[in-house]
Design a protein around this motif. Sequence first.
Motif, PDB file in Angstrom:
ATOM      1  N   LEU A  46      49.392 -26.059  60.014  1.00  0.00           N
ATOM      2  CA  LEU A  46      48.243 -26.945  59.792  1.00  0.00           C
ATOM      3  C   LEU A  46      48.051 -27.253  58.309  1.00  0.00           C
ATOM      4  CD1 LEU A  46      45.683 -25.610  62.432  1.00  0.00           C
ATOM      5  CD2 LEU A  46      47.344 -27.485  62.647  1.00  0.00           C
ATOM      6  N   ASN A  47      48.323 -26.281  57.431  1.00  0.00           N
ATOM      7  CA  ASN A  47      48.284 -26.545  55.996  1.00  0.00           C
ATOM      8  C   ASN A  47      49.334 -27.581  55.607  1.00  0.00           C
ATOM      9  OD1 ASN A  47      46.545 -24.896  53.904  1.00  0.00           O
ATOM     10  ND2 ASN A  47      46.883 -23.522  55.650  1.00  0.00           N
ATOM     11  N   HIS A  48      50.537 -27.452  56.152  1.00  0.00           N
ATOM     12  CA  HIS A  48      51.603 -28.412  55.856  1.00  0.00           C
ATOM     13  C   HIS A  48      51.158 -29.834  56.210  1.00  0.00           C
ATOM     14  CE1 HIS A  48      55.463 -30.430  55.704  1.00  0.00           C
ATOM     15  NE2 HIS A  48      55.286 -30.799  56.964  1.00  0.00           N
ATOM     16  N   MET A  49      50.496 -29.977  57.336  1.00  0.00           N
ATOM     17  CA  MET A  49      50.057 -31.313  57.753  1.00  0.00           C
ATOM     18  C   MET A  49      49.053 -31.906  56.769  1.00  0.00           C
ATOM     19  SD  MET A  49      49.832 -30.649  61.847  1.00  0.00           S
ATOM     20  CE  MET A  49      49.059 -32.235  62.182  1.00  0.00           C
ATOM     21  N   VAL A  50      48.128 -31.102  56.287  1.00  0.00           N
ATOM     22  CA  VAL A  50      47.162 -31.595  55.298  1.00  0.00           C
ATOM     23  C   VAL A  50      47.880 -31.953  54.000  1.00  0.00           C
ATOM     24  CG1 VAL A  50      45.212 -30.938  53.824  1.00  0.00           C
ATOM     25  CG2 VAL A  50      45.143 -30.429  56.265  1.00  0.00           C
ATOM     26  N   VAL A  51      48.769 -31.079  53.549  1.00  0.00           N
ATOM     27  CA  VAL A  51      49.499 -31.319  52.297  1.00  0.00           C
ATOM     28  C   VAL A  51      50.321 -32.599  52.384  1.00  0.00           C
ATOM     29  CG1 VAL A  51      51.386 -30.439  50.845  1.00  0.00           C
ATOM     30  CG2 VAL A  51      49.507 -28.925  51.522  1.00  0.00           C
ATOM     31  N   THR A  52      51.078 -32.762  53.455  1.00  0.00           N
ATOM     32  CA  THR A  52      51.930 -33.952  53.550  1.00  0.00           C
ATOM     33  C   THR A  52      51.111 -35.226  53.737  1.00  0.00           C
ATOM     34  OG1 THR A  52      52.342 -33.513  55.897  1.00  0.00           O
ATOM     35  CG2 THR A  52      54.008 -32.755  54.316  1.00  0.00           C
ATOM     36  N   ASP A  53      49.996 -35.133  54.453  1.00  0.00           N
ATOM     37  CA  ASP A  53      49.124 -36.308  54.558  1.00  0.00           C
ATOM     38  C   ASP A  53      48.618 -36.712  53.178  1.00  0.00           C
ATOM     39  OD1 ASP A  53      49.490 -36.332  57.274  1.00  0.00           O
ATOM     40  OD2 ASP A  53      47.445 -35.733  57.785  1.00  0.00           O
ATOM     41  N   ARG A  54      48.253 -35.740  52.381  1.00  0.00           N
ATOM     42  CA  ARG A  54      47.785 -36.040  51.023  1.00  0.00           C
ATOM     43  C   ARG A  54      48.893 -36.647  50.172  1.00  0.00           C
ATOM     44  NH1 ARG A  54      44.363 -30.522  49.841  1.00  0.00           N
ATOM     45  NH2 ARG A  54      42.446 -31.167  50.910  1.00  0.00           N
ATOM     46  N   ILE A  55      50.098 -36.133  50.325  1.00  0.00           N
ATOM     47  CA  ILE A  55      51.228 -36.687  49.568  1.00  0.00           C
ATOM     48  C   ILE A  55      51.470 -38.137  49.965  1.00  0.00           C
ATOM     49  CG2 ILE A  55      53.738 -36.560  49.267  1.00  0.00           C
ATOM     50  CD1 ILE A  55      53.404 -33.451  49.377  1.00  0.00           C
ATOM     51  N   TRP A  56      51.544 -38.408  51.275  1.00  0.00           N
ATOM     52  CA  TRP A  56      51.781 -39.786  51.725  1.00  0.00           C
ATOM     53  C   TRP A  56      50.625 -40.709  51.359  1.00  0.00           C
ATOM     54  CZ3 TRP A  56      56.062 -42.122  52.517  1.00  0.00           C
ATOM     55  CH2 TRP A  56      57.179 -41.426  52.968  1.00  0.00           C
ATOM     56  N   HIS A  67      49.893 -32.034  45.008  1.00  0.00           N
ATOM     57  CA  HIS A  67      50.811 -31.163  45.746  1.00  0.00           C
ATOM     58  C   HIS A  67      52.251 -31.470  45.359  1.00  0.00           C
ATOM     59  CE1 HIS A  67      47.637 -29.512  48.198  1.00  0.00           C
ATOM     60  NE2 HIS A  67      47.239 -30.735  48.519  1.00  0.00           N
ATOM     61  N   LYS A  68      53.014 -30.409  45.147  1.00  0.00           N
ATOM     62  CA  LYS A  68      54.414 -30.548  44.726  1.00  0.00           C
ATOM     63  C   LYS A  68      55.408 -30.051  45.774  1.00  0.00           C
ATOM     64  CE  LYS A  68      53.101 -32.046  40.741  1.00  0.00           C
ATOM     65  NZ  LYS A  68      52.719 -33.422  40.779  1.00  0.00           N
ATOM     66  N   ARG A  69      54.959 -29.135  46.639  1.00  0.00           N
ATOM     67  CA  ARG A  69      55.858 -28.546  47.647  1.00  0.00           C
ATOM     68  C   ARG A  69      55.289 -28.762  49.039  1.00  0.00           C
ATOM     69  NH1 ARG A  69      54.492 -23.853  45.624  1.00  0.00           N
ATOM     70  NH2 ARG A  69      54.643 -22.924  47.689  1.00  0.00           N
ATOM     71  N   LEU A  70      56.173 -28.954  49.989  1.00  0.00           N
ATOM     72  CA  LEU A  70      55.754 -29.191  51.364  1.00  0.00           C
ATOM     73  C   LEU A  70      55.286 -27.923  52.067  1.00  0.00           C
ATOM     74  CD1 LEU A  70      58.591 -31.657  52.405  1.00  0.00           C
ATOM     75  CD2 LEU A  70      56.285 -32.190  51.577  1.00  0.00           C
ATOM     76  N   ASP A  71      55.587 -26.768  51.503  1.00  0.00           N
ATOM     77  CA  ASP A  71      55.190 -25.505  52.133  1.00  0.00           C
ATOM     78  C   ASP A  71      53.963 -24.874  51.468  1.00  0.00           C
ATOM     79  OD1 ASP A  71      56.378 -24.748  49.742  1.00  0.00           O
ATOM     80  OD2 ASP A  71      57.578 -23.147  50.631  1.00  0.00           O
ATOM     81  N   GLU A  72      53.238 -25.647  50.680  1.00  0.00           N
ATOM     82  CA  GLU A  72      52.023 -25.126  50.058  1.00  0.00           C
ATOM     83  C   GLU A  72      51.003 -24.777  51.147  1.00  0.00           C
ATOM     84  OE1 GLU A  72      50.348 -27.560  46.913  1.00  0.00           O
ATOM     85  OE2 GLU A  72      52.363 -28.210  46.344  1.00  0.00           O
ATOM     86  N   THR A  73      50.254 -23.720  50.903  1.00  0.00           N
ATOM     87  CA  THR A  73      49.184 -23.335  51.823  1.00  0.00           C
ATOM     88  C   THR A  73      47.879 -23.189  51.022  1.00  0.00           C
ATOM     89  OG1 THR A  73      49.865 -21.035  51.611  1.00  0.00           O
ATOM     90  CG2 THR A  73      50.656 -22.212  53.550  1.00  0.00           C
ATOM     91  N   PRO A  74      47.252 -24.314  50.717  1.00  0.00           N
ATOM     92  CA  PRO A  74      46.046 -24.261  49.891  1.00  0.00           C
ATOM     93  C   PRO A  74      44.835 -23.642  50.595  1.00  0.00           C
ATOM     94  CG  PRO A  74      46.504 -26.517  50.581  1.00  0.00           C
ATOM     95  CD  PRO A  74      47.666 -25.682  51.017  1.00  0.00           C
ATOM     96  N   TYR A  75      44.894 -23.511  51.919  1.00  0.00           N
ATOM     97  CA  TYR A  75      43.732 -23.016  52.658  1.00  0.00           C
ATOM     98  C   TYR A  75      44.092 -21.801  53.497  1.00  0.00           C
ATOM     99  CZ  TYR A  75      42.019 -27.533  51.237  1.00  0.00           C
ATOM    100  OH  TYR A  75      41.662 -28.618  50.484  1.00  0.00           O
ATOM    101  N   ASP A  76      43.634 -20.645  53.051  1.00  0.00           N
ATOM    102  CA  ASP A  76      43.782 -19.404  53.814  1.00  0.00           C
ATOM    103  C   ASP A  76      42.682 -19.321  54.863  1.00  0.00           C
ATOM    104  OD1 ASP A  76      44.996 -16.721  54.142  1.00  0.00           O
ATOM    105  OD2 ASP A  76      43.015 -16.041  53.504  1.00  0.00           O
ATOM    106  N   ASP A  77      41.532 -19.884  54.534  1.00  0.00           N
ATOM    107  CA  ASP A  77      40.341 -19.841  55.373  1.00  0.00           C
ATOM    108  C   ASP A  77      40.328 -21.037  56.338  1.00  0.00           C
ATOM    109  OD1 ASP A  77      37.487 -18.935  55.895  1.00  0.00           O
ATOM    110  OD2 ASP A  77      37.164 -21.001  55.200  1.00  0.00           O
ATOM    111  N   PHE A  78      40.141 -20.770  57.628  1.00  0.00           N
ATOM    112  CA  PHE A  78      40.176 -21.827  58.631  1.00  0.00           C
ATOM    113  C   PHE A  78      39.043 -22.837  58.449  1.00  0.00           C
ATOM    114  CE2 PHE A  78      39.131 -23.558  62.860  1.00  0.00           C
ATOM    115  CZ  PHE A  78      40.304 -24.282  63.064  1.00  0.00           C
ATOM    116  N   ALA A  79      37.860 -22.383  58.093  1.00  0.00           N
ATOM    117  CA  ALA A  79      36.739 -23.317  57.903  1.00  0.00           C
ATOM    118  C   ALA A  79      37.032 -24.299  56.770  1.00  0.00           C
ATOM    119  CB  ALA A  79      35.451 -22.548  57.633  1.00  0.00           C
ATOM    120  N   ALA A  80      37.590 -23.821  55.679  1.00  0.00           N
ATOM    121  CA  ALA A  80      37.940 -24.703  54.556  1.00  0.00           C
ATOM    122  C   ALA A  80      39.052 -25.667  54.956  1.00  0.00           C
ATOM    123  CB  ALA A  80      38.348 -23.879  53.344  1.00  0.00           C
TER     124      ALA A  80
END
Length: 166
Positions: A46-56, A67-80
């Motif tokens: 789910l983090n990947h989907m947010v990151v790639t949507d932001r990139i596109w 974002h520089k990498r497709l495997d970034e996980t900026p959100y550890d917390d589900f609510a965030a």
Amino acid sequence: MKAHFERMARYNRWANRRVYGAVAQLDYEEFHAPRSGFFPSIAKTLNHMVVTDRIWMGRFTEKLSDHKRLDETPYDDFAALTAAREAEDQRIIAFFKALPQARIDSVFDYKNTAGDPKSSEMLPVLAHFFNHQTHHRGQAHAMLSATRVAPPSLDLVLFIYEDEEA
């Protein structure tokens, strides 16, 4: 095609809300548990989907994402992560609502995450944008199948019957 992409933006939000509603029933450990998939947890997928949507979307709007990498996980917390997903889905809907047909029919020049210049007709790039989301949402959906939470139906035709803006 403009109306089609506007509908796909609404479908994307609808499908994400359904997946996130199911994932919300998991505890922290289940959300982060290692699972079979390209990004090996529901959290990472789910983090990947947010990151790639932001990139596109950064490429589409010419306001590049940090974002520089497709495997970034900026959100550890589900609510965030949920709040970020909602904001991104609203951004996508607004973008496609304002997108002129002439832009859909144009050529799109951008740089990939490696910095390589790319050029393509815009229409297949936009199709890829939604296909990519569907692909990874399907992986999260499959991961949910291995939990105690039943994955929701994500069929486009179900959305069409529910879509008040159709």
